[in-house]
Design a protein around this motif. Structure first.
Motif, short mmCIF file in Angstrom:
data_model
loop_
_atom_site.label_atom_id
_atom_site.label_comp_id
_atom_site.label_asym_id
_atom_site.label_seq_id
_atom_site.Cartn_x
_atom_site.Cartn_y
_atom_site.Cartn_z
N LYS A 116 9.79 -14.24 -20.06
CA LYS A 116 9.03 -13.02 -19.78
C LYS A 116 8.38 -12.52 -21.07
N SER A 117 7.29 -11.77 -20.94
CA SER A 117 6.54 -11.34 -22.12
C SER A 117 7.03 -10.00 -22.68
N GLY A 118 7.67 -9.20 -21.83
CA GLY A 118 8.13 -7.88 -22.27
C GLY A 118 7.01 -6.84 -22.25
N LEU A 149 -1.59 -15.28 -18.91
CA LEU A 149 -1.18 -14.99 -20.28
C LEU A 149 -0.56 -16.27 -20.85
N GLY A 150 -1.07 -16.72 -22.00
CA GLY A 150 -0.50 -17.91 -22.64
C GLY A 150 -1.58 -18.87 -23.10
N GLY A 151 -1.23 -19.72 -24.06
CA GLY A 151 -2.20 -20.67 -24.60
C GLY A 151 -1.62 -22.06 -24.75
N GLY A 152 -0.53 -22.34 -24.01
CA GLY A 152 0.09 -23.68 -24.05
C GLY A 152 -0.47 -24.55 -22.93
N ASP A 153 0.06 -25.77 -22.83
CA ASP A 153 -0.41 -26.70 -21.80
C ASP A 153 -0.23 -26.14 -20.39
N THR A 154 0.90 -25.46 -20.16
CA THR A 154 1.15 -24.93 -18.81
C THR A 154 0.07 -23.93 -18.45
N ALA A 155 -0.20 -22.98 -19.35
CA ALA A 155 -1.18 -21.92 -19.08
C ALA A 155 -2.56 -22.53 -18.79
N ILE A 156 -2.99 -23.48 -19.60
CA ILE A 156 -4.35 -24.02 -19.44
C ILE A 156 -4.42 -24.92 -18.20
N ILE A 172 -5.81 -15.13 -21.20
CA ILE A 172 -5.61 -14.19 -22.30
C ILE A 172 -4.62 -14.81 -23.27
N HIS A 173 -5.06 -14.99 -24.51
CA HIS A 173 -4.18 -15.66 -25.49
C HIS A 173 -4.24 -14.90 -26.81
N ARG A 174 -3.11 -14.84 -27.49
CA ARG A 174 -3.00 -13.99 -28.68
C ARG A 174 -3.62 -14.58 -29.94
N ARG A 175 -4.00 -15.88 -29.88
CA ARG A 175 -4.64 -16.51 -31.05
C ARG A 175 -5.94 -17.17 -30.61
N PHE A 178 -5.33 -22.92 -29.79
CA PHE A 178 -4.45 -23.13 -28.63
C PHE A 178 -3.37 -24.15 -28.94
N ARG A 179 -2.18 -23.89 -28.43
CA ARG A 179 -1.08 -24.83 -28.53
C ARG A 179 -1.32 -26.01 -27.57
N ALA A 180 -2.06 -25.75 -26.50
CA ALA A 180 -2.35 -26.79 -25.49
C ALA A 180 -3.16 -27.91 -26.13
N VAL A 235 2.17 -15.08 -15.91
CA VAL A 235 2.75 -15.12 -17.25
C VAL A 235 3.30 -16.53 -17.46
N LEU A 236 2.59 -17.32 -18.26
CA LEU A 236 2.94 -18.74 -18.44
C LEU A 236 3.13 -19.03 -19.92
N ILE A 237 4.19 -18.45 -20.46
CA ILE A 237 4.40 -18.50 -21.91
C ILE A 237 5.64 -19.33 -22.29
N GLY A 238 6.05 -20.19 -21.39
CA GLY A 238 7.19 -21.07 -21.68
C GLY A 238 8.30 -20.90 -20.67
N TYR A 239 9.23 -21.81 -20.71
CA TYR A 239 10.31 -21.88 -19.72
C TYR A 239 11.60 -22.23 -20.45
N GLU A 259 13.24 -33.33 -25.80
CA GLU A 259 13.02 -32.42 -26.94
C GLU A 259 12.96 -30.95 -26.49
N TYR A 260 12.79 -30.73 -25.17
CA TYR A 260 12.75 -29.34 -24.67
C TYR A 260 14.09 -28.90 -24.07
N GLY A 261 15.12 -29.74 -24.24
CA GLY A 261 16.45 -29.36 -23.77
C GLY A 261 16.73 -29.71 -22.32
P1 NAP Z 1 4.46 -23.51 -24.99
O1 NAP Z 1 3.83 -24.79 -25.40
O2 NAP Z 1 5.65 -23.03 -25.73
O3 NAP Z 1 3.31 -22.41 -25.07
C1 NAP Z 1 3.61 -21.07 -24.86
C2 NAP Z 1 2.32 -20.28 -25.07
O4 NAP Z 1 2.58 -18.93 -24.76
C3 NAP Z 1 1.82 -20.35 -26.52
O5 NAP Z 1 0.42 -20.42 -26.53
C4 NAP Z 1 2.32 -19.04 -27.10
O6 NAP Z 1 1.45 -18.51 -28.07
C5 NAP Z 1 2.28 -18.11 -25.89
N1 NAP Z 1 3.30 -17.09 -25.97
C6 NAP Z 1 4.64 -17.25 -26.19
N2 NAP Z 1 5.27 -16.07 -26.14
C7 NAP Z 1 4.31 -15.14 -25.90
C8 NAP Z 1 4.34 -13.74 -25.73
N3 NAP Z 1 5.48 -13.05 -25.80
N4 NAP Z 1 3.18 -13.10 -25.50
C9 NAP Z 1 2.00 -13.78 -25.41
N5 NAP Z 1 1.91 -15.14 -25.55
C10 NAP Z 1 3.06 -15.79 -25.79
O7 NAP Z 1 4.91 -23.51 -23.42
P2 NAP Z 1 4.33 -24.33 -22.19
O8 NAP Z 1 2.87 -24.22 -22.12
O9 NAP Z 1 5.13 -23.90 -21.03
O10 NAP Z 1 4.70 -25.84 -22.55
C11 NAP Z 1 6.05 -26.21 -22.86
C12 NAP Z 1 6.05 -27.68 -23.31
O11 NAP Z 1 5.73 -28.50 -22.20
C13 NAP Z 1 4.98 -27.93 -24.38
O12 NAP Z 1 5.45 -28.83 -25.32
C14 NAP Z 1 3.86 -28.55 -23.60
O13 NAP Z 1 3.07 -29.45 -24.38
C15 NAP Z 1 4.61 -29.29 -22.51
N6 NAP Z 1 3.75 -29.43 -21.35
C16 NAP Z 1 3.03 -30.58 -21.27
C17 NAP Z 1 2.18 -30.76 -20.21
C18 NAP Z 1 1.41 -32.05 -20.17
O14 NAP Z 1 1.60 -32.87 -21.07
N7 NAP Z 1 0.55 -32.27 -19.18
C19 NAP Z 1 2.03 -29.77 -19.22
C20 NAP Z 1 2.75 -28.59 -19.35
C21 NAP Z 1 3.61 -28.43 -20.43
P3 NAP Z 1 1.35 -19.14 -29.56
O15 NAP Z 1 0.64 -20.43 -29.39
O16 NAP Z 1 0.59 -18.14 -30.32
O17 NAP Z 1 2.76 -19.30 -30.01
#
Ligand code: NAP
Ligand code: FAD
Length: 312
Positions: A116-118, A149-156, A172-175, A178-180, A235-239, A259-261
């Motif tokens: 959650k983002s809080g 909300l988010g800039g990782g692969d899941t969000a995009i 909407i992304h804070r930077r 992109f991490r994606a 809100v797609l900011i990680g799991y 690597e993600y546990g």
């Molecule tokens: P993630 O890579 O950890 O990205 C989380 C995103 O949310 C980042 O852009 C982060 O910003 C942002 N964020 C985190 N906390 C926040 C907050 N409190 N407020 C606003 N923004 C916040 O998570 P994910 O996208 O769920 O991906 C998890 C892993 O799975 C990654 O390694 C990803 O590559 C992988 N994955 C891979 C695929 C694929 O290969 N097709 C698909 C989905 C996921 P910052 O960048 O500024 O930290």
């Protein structure tokens, strides 16, 4: 000694319980720290389980699952499991009250939870226009404007998915970076229905008794403010996977993890430890859907039955 211990009582754990007891295993206990049902019980609407045409709340949807399992002899112990460890050729299940139970085989189905983002309003509107699952809830916002909300692969990736359903998707992304992966970001940029707002943060999620109506945003570079009208924020900011029960006293995991546990399993839900299975959202490459978790649980139970049969 139990024949099978199931840790977690969500869709994966309950399906495992059904298949294991109906498949003839004796002394099967499901350790669940709360009411059985899992994450989906926090959802107000569940409409994508095949064969269930009626839209129900997650809680109502899950209620019959436990009744069905208990009918075939599954026992539920309301207890928090602290650790699962290997003792010779069986397993020890350590509970939070200090009690230790022994079992010949184990299925771990402790699931996980979206981060959650809080942000102000997130808890108030969770399930009423704030969601963590585009596959689950995107359809409810067909032809409406939504934000992510988010800039990782899941969000995009989910933005690209939602652009096929919704009229507009604002990321909407804070930077500004992109991490994606760049390829995924480029694909999203080609989508006419997707708009990027960076570097932006959400000050508040706005809404009324009907749910979310918009967002109060702030530009994190120059401090300027902006209001965005939307019907849903994803809100797609990680799991975070609930893998704590696998962690041993020396800090190592009982079975191999990604690597993600997430637990590494094969198509039979077997881990690299004989007799230990992992099912549902905790396993690697999980689709994070109820139907998939349920299927995993059934597969793991069939594996456990085979394991017990071969280790008599
Ligand atoms: P993630 O890579 O950890 O990205 C989380 C995103 O949310 C980042 O852009 C982060 O910003 C942002 N964020 C985190 N906390 C926040 C907050 N409190 N407020 C606003 N923004 C916040 O998570 P994910 O996208 O769920 O991906 C998890 C892993 O799975 C990654 O390694 C990803 O590559 C992988 N994955 C891979 C695929 C694929 O290969 N097709 C698909 C989905 C996921 P910052 O960048 O500024 O930290
Ligand atoms: P979970 O459901 O997470 O269950 C794990 C269980 O383990 C929990 O009950 C937990 O209390 C228990 N547990 C954890 N640790 C311990 C411990 N140490 N000791 C004892 N017990 C423990 N999917 C869909 O298919 N359709 C939807 O519409 C949908 N909507 C969703 C809406 C929301 C708000 C959320 C959060 C998820 C949604 N999902 C949906 C996803 C779905 O809920 C999950 O994919 C599914 O519940 C995963 O099942 P699971 O059994 O693997 O884990």
């Amino acid at each position: 000694m139990l024949e099978l211990a199931i840790i977690g009582g969500g869709p994966a754990g309950l399906s495992a319980g059904l298949y294991a007891t109906r498949g003839g295993l004796k002394d099967v206990v499901m350790f669940e720290r709360g009411m059985p049902g899992g994450q989906i019980t926090s959802s107000s609407e569940m409409e994508n389980y095949p064969g269930v045409a009626e839209v129900k709340s997650g809680f109502d949807f899950m209620m019959p699952w436990q009744e069905q399992c208990f009918r075939f002899g599954l026992k539920h112990e309301m207890a928090e499991v602290v650790r699962v460890k290997k003792i010779g050729n069986h397993f020890g299940i350590l509970l939070s009250d200090g009690k230790e139970v022994e079992s010949k085989s184990v299925i771990i189905a402790t699931g996980g939870s979206p981060k959650k983002s809080g942000v102000k309003g997130e808890d108030v509107f969770w399930g009423k226009g704030v969601s963590s699952c585009a596959t689950c809830d995107g359809f409810f916002y067909k032809n409406k404007e939504v934000a992510i909300l988010g800039g990782g692969d899941t969000a995009i990736e989910e933005a690209i998915y939602l652009a096929k359903i919704c009229s507009k998707v604002t990321i909407i992304h804070r930077r500004n970076e992109f991490r994606a992966s760049p390829v995924t970001v480029e694909r999203a940029k080609q989508e006419s229905k997707i708009e990027f707002l960076t570097p932006y943060g959400i000050d508040e999620i706005l809404g009324d008794s009907s749910g979310v109506t918009g967002l109060q945003l702030k530009n994190l570079e120059n401090g300027s403010e902006k209001k965005l009208d939307i019907a849903c924020l994803f809100v797609l900011i990680g799991y975070k996977v609930n893998n704590a029960v696998l962690m041993q006293e020396d800090g190592h995991s009982l079975c191999a993890l990604s690597e993600y546990g997430e637990a590494l399993v094969n198509l039979k839900m077997e881990t690299n430890i004989s007799g230990l299975f992992v099912a549902g959202d905790l396993r690697v490459d999980a689709s994070k859907q109820v139907v998939c978790a349920a299927a995993d649980g059934a597969t793991a139970a069939l594996g456990a039955i085979e394991y017990i049969e071969h280790h008599k």
